[in-house]
Motif scaffolding. Structure first.
Motif, PDB file in Angstrom:
ATOM      1  N   LYS A   1       0.899  -1.235   0.252  1.00  0.00           N
ATOM      2  CA  LYS A   1       0.010  -0.171   0.050  1.00  0.00           C
ATOM      3  C   LYS A   1       1.047   1.086   0.125  1.00  0.00           C
ATOM      4  O   LYS A   1       0.620   2.153  -0.808  1.00  0.00           O
ATOM      5  CB  LYS A   1      -0.972  -0.041   1.105  1.00  0.00           C
ATOM      6  CG  LYS A   1      -1.773   0.916   1.303  1.00  0.00           C
ATOM      7  CD  LYS A   1      -3.180   0.873   0.509  1.00  0.00           C
ATOM      8  CE  LYS A   1      -4.148   1.962   0.788  1.00  0.00           C
ATOM      9  NZ  LYS A   1      -5.459   1.987   0.144  1.00  0.00           N
ATOM     10  N   GLY A   2       1.795   1.241   0.839  1.00  0.00           N
ATOM     11  CA  GLY A   2       2.812   2.288   0.880  1.00  0.00           C
ATOM     12  C   GLY A   2       3.551   2.632  -0.362  1.00  0.00           C
ATOM     13  O   GLY A   2       3.679   3.906  -0.820  1.00  0.00           O
ATOM     14  N   LEU A   3       3.979   1.816  -0.990  1.00  0.00           N
ATOM     15  CA  LEU A   3       4.898   1.996  -2.268  1.00  0.00           C
ATOM     16  C   LEU A   3       3.780   2.393  -3.471  1.00  0.00           C
ATOM     17  O   LEU A   3       4.154   3.367  -4.250  1.00  0.00           O
ATOM     18  CB  LEU A   3       5.459   0.519  -2.858  1.00  0.00           C
ATOM     19  CG  LEU A   3       6.656   0.241  -1.768  1.00  0.00           C
ATOM     20  CD1 LEU A   3       7.069  -1.175  -2.125  1.00  0.00           C
ATOM     21  CD2 LEU A   3       7.761   1.361  -1.941  1.00  0.00           C
ATOM     22  N   ALA A   4       2.480   1.861  -3.348  1.00  0.00           N
ATOM     23  CA  ALA A   4       1.726   2.271  -4.414  1.00  0.00           C
ATOM     24  C   ALA A   4       1.339   3.836  -4.363  1.00  0.00           C
ATOM     25  O   ALA A   4       1.091   4.434  -5.184  1.00  0.00           O
ATOM     26  CB  ALA A   4       0.208   1.421  -4.346  1.00  0.00           C
ATOM     27  N   LEU A   5       1.209   4.272  -2.860  1.00  0.00           N
ATOM     28  CA  LEU A   5       0.960   5.728  -2.706  1.00  0.00           C
ATOM     29  C   LEU A   5       1.795   6.659  -2.933  1.00  0.00           C
ATOM     30  O   LEU A   5       1.929   7.772  -3.329  1.00  0.00           O
ATOM     31  CB  LEU A   5       0.104   5.781  -1.171  1.00  0.00           C
ATOM     32  CG  LEU A   5      -1.093   5.333  -0.997  1.00  0.00           C
ATOM     33  CD1 LEU A   5      -1.369   5.061   0.305  1.00  0.00           C
ATOM     34  CD2 LEU A   5      -1.955   6.197  -1.670  1.00  0.00           C
ATOM     35  N   LEU A   6       3.283   5.978  -2.564  1.00  0.00           N
ATOM     36  CA  LEU A   6       4.408   6.996  -2.947  1.00  0.00           C
ATOM     37  C   LEU A   6       4.779   7.026  -4.312  1.00  0.00           C
ATOM     38  O   LEU A   6       4.857   8.035  -4.937  1.00  0.00           O
ATOM     39  CB  LEU A   6       5.599   6.202  -2.187  1.00  0.00           C
ATOM     40  CG  LEU A   6       5.948   6.516  -0.782  1.00  0.00           C
ATOM     41  CD1 LEU A   6       7.219   5.504  -0.262  1.00  0.00           C
ATOM     42  CD2 LEU A   6       5.947   7.884  -0.426  1.00  0.00           C
TER      43      LEU A   6
ATOM     44  N   ALA B   1      -2.902   6.405   3.287  1.00  0.00           N
ATOM     45  CA  ALA B   1      -2.436   5.133   3.483  1.00  0.00           C
ATOM     46  C   ALA B   1      -3.563   4.473   4.543  1.00  0.00           C
ATOM     47  O   ALA B   1      -3.615   3.217   4.561  1.00  0.00           O
ATOM     48  CB  ALA B   1      -1.183   4.717   4.184  1.00  0.00           C
ATOM     49  N   MET B   2      -4.587   5.381   5.145  1.00  0.00           N
ATOM     50  CA  MET B   2      -5.427   4.839   6.208  1.00  0.00           C
ATOM     51  C   MET B   2      -6.619   4.684   5.631  1.00  0.00           C
ATOM     52  O   MET B   2      -7.716   4.436   6.411  1.00  0.00           O
ATOM     53  CB  MET B   2      -5.451   6.145   7.466  1.00  0.00           C
ATOM     54  CG  MET B   2      -3.841   6.089   8.028  1.00  0.00           C
ATOM     55  SD  MET B   2      -3.429   4.728   8.703  1.00  0.00           S
ATOM     56  CE  MET B   2      -4.432   4.346  10.064  1.00  0.00           C
ATOM     57  N   ASP B   3      -6.736   4.676   4.152  1.00  0.00           N
ATOM     58  CA  ASP B   3      -8.028   4.653   3.611  1.00  0.00           C
ATOM     59  C   ASP B   3      -8.997   5.550   4.002  1.00  0.00           C
ATOM     60  O   ASP B   3     -10.208   5.248   4.472  1.00  0.00           O
ATOM     61  CB  ASP B   3      -8.622   3.264   3.410  1.00  0.00           C
ATOM     62  CG  ASP B   3      -7.532   2.312   2.955  1.00  0.00           C
ATOM     63  OD1 ASP B   3      -7.142   2.868   1.723  1.00  0.00           O
ATOM     64  OD2 ASP B   3      -7.495   1.159   3.167  1.00  0.00           O
ATOM     65  N   PRO B   4      -8.879   6.889   4.110  1.00  0.00           N
ATOM     66  CA  PRO B   4      -9.792   7.843   4.668  1.00  0.00           C
ATOM     67  C   PRO B   4     -10.983   7.967   4.057  1.00  0.00           C
ATOM     68  O   PRO B   4     -11.068   7.906   2.631  1.00  0.00           O
ATOM     69  CB  PRO B   4      -9.017   9.185   4.915  1.00  0.00           C
ATOM     70  CG  PRO B   4      -7.951   9.137   3.540  1.00  0.00           C
ATOM     71  CD  PRO B   4      -7.752   7.736   3.819  1.00  0.00           C
ATOM     72  N   ILE B   5     -12.123   8.421   4.965  1.00  0.00           N
ATOM     73  CA  ILE B   5     -13.310   8.616   4.300  1.00  0.00           C
ATOM     74  C   ILE B   5     -13.456  10.049   4.037  1.00  0.00           C
ATOM     75  O   ILE B   5     -14.361  10.571   3.065  1.00  0.00           O
ATOM     76  CB  ILE B   5     -14.504   8.515   5.324  1.00  0.00           C
ATOM     77  CG1 ILE B   5     -14.331   9.370   6.620  1.00  0.00           C
ATOM     78  CG2 ILE B   5     -14.859   6.993   5.466  1.00  0.00           C
ATOM     79  CD1 ILE B   5     -15.433   8.970   7.487  1.00  0.00           C
TER      80      ILE B   5
END
Length: 240
Positions: free
Chosen positions: A116-121, A152-156
């Motif tokens: 998840k972290g690498l995808a977001l970076l 990364a926390m999948d926020p709403i």
């Protein structure tokens, strides 16, 4: 998504927020603007309980902050917050900054959190800097890491507290471009900013504050074309 109901906030004898009410619907981008000291940052910090209100209520996705039993850590895990000064852990790499809350709060495995972290970076254009520490990154890069960490926390929804004010002018656009892409994807966003070009481009509504009060809450087009208050007209004249 966010409902602010007649809230009041005091710092001792100073009445910093005065009977403020507003509503942010799912998928809306609302920009909060106004002169320095008008209460903008305090308002947005109240939304996820970083500042406590003395009266009124704020309801986020059905959870009332006035409820004494509210689980604030759980709420904050779903409400992404990006601060003016990045607030990254200086002793952790960019990737490690994205992994910590995923591992502790969301209980994700190392592999899942890393993926998840690498995808977001990669999304914010910083995958190649994954092993750099904040001190090795520019201000704009650090702020993009901070945005990725929140995502990364999948926020709403996402809250931005003057995310570009600490940046050199040439770094502002790289952060605003990430925010613009989030807006275009339908992320619910509440942004305190002086970047009126960004507001004019992506905001659905503009909230204008002065002396702790919400003076105007109108559509972007109405606010920029014909603000209703003399104070808002003065503000727009001074910043354009």
């Amino acid at each position: 998504m966010i409902e602010i109901k007649h809230i009041n906030k005091h710092y001792g004898d100073f009445h910093v927020l005065k009977d403020c009410s507003a509503q942010i619907n799912k998928g809306e981008v609302v920009v909060v603007c106004g002169p320095s000291g008008s209460g903008k940052s305090t308002l947005i910090k109240c939304v996820n309980g970083l500042e406590r209100i003395q009266s009124g209520d704020i309801v986020v996705h059905g959870a009332s902050l006035a409820d004494p039993t509210i689980d604030l850590p759980k709420l904050r895990s779903k409400v992404g917050m990006v601060f003016q000064h990045f607030e990254l852990f200086p002793n952790m790499t960019a990737l490690q900054n994205l992994l910590l809350a995923q591992r502790i709060v969301l209980k994700r495995s190392v592999d899942e959190a890393t993926q998840k972290g690498l995808a977001l970076l990669d999304r914010v254009g910083l995958k190649k800097h994954q092993n750099k520490y904040p001190g090795q990154l520019s201000g704009g890069e650090q702020q993009r890491v901070a945005i990725a960490r929140a995502l990364a926390m999948d926020p709403i929804c996402m809250l931005f507290d003057e995310p570009t004010s600490a940046l050199d002018p040439e770094m502002v656009n790289e952060v605003l471009s990430v925010m613009t892409s989030l807006a275009e994807e339908g992320m619910t966003m509440m942004c305190v900013t002086h970047e009126m070009g960004f507001a004019n481009k992506v905001a659905h509504r503009v909230i204008f504050m002065d002396h702790g009060e919400i003076v105007e809450d109108d559509t972007k087009d109405q606010f920029f074309r014909s603000p209703k208050s003399e104070r808002a007209r003065q503000f727009l004249t001074n910043i354009t």
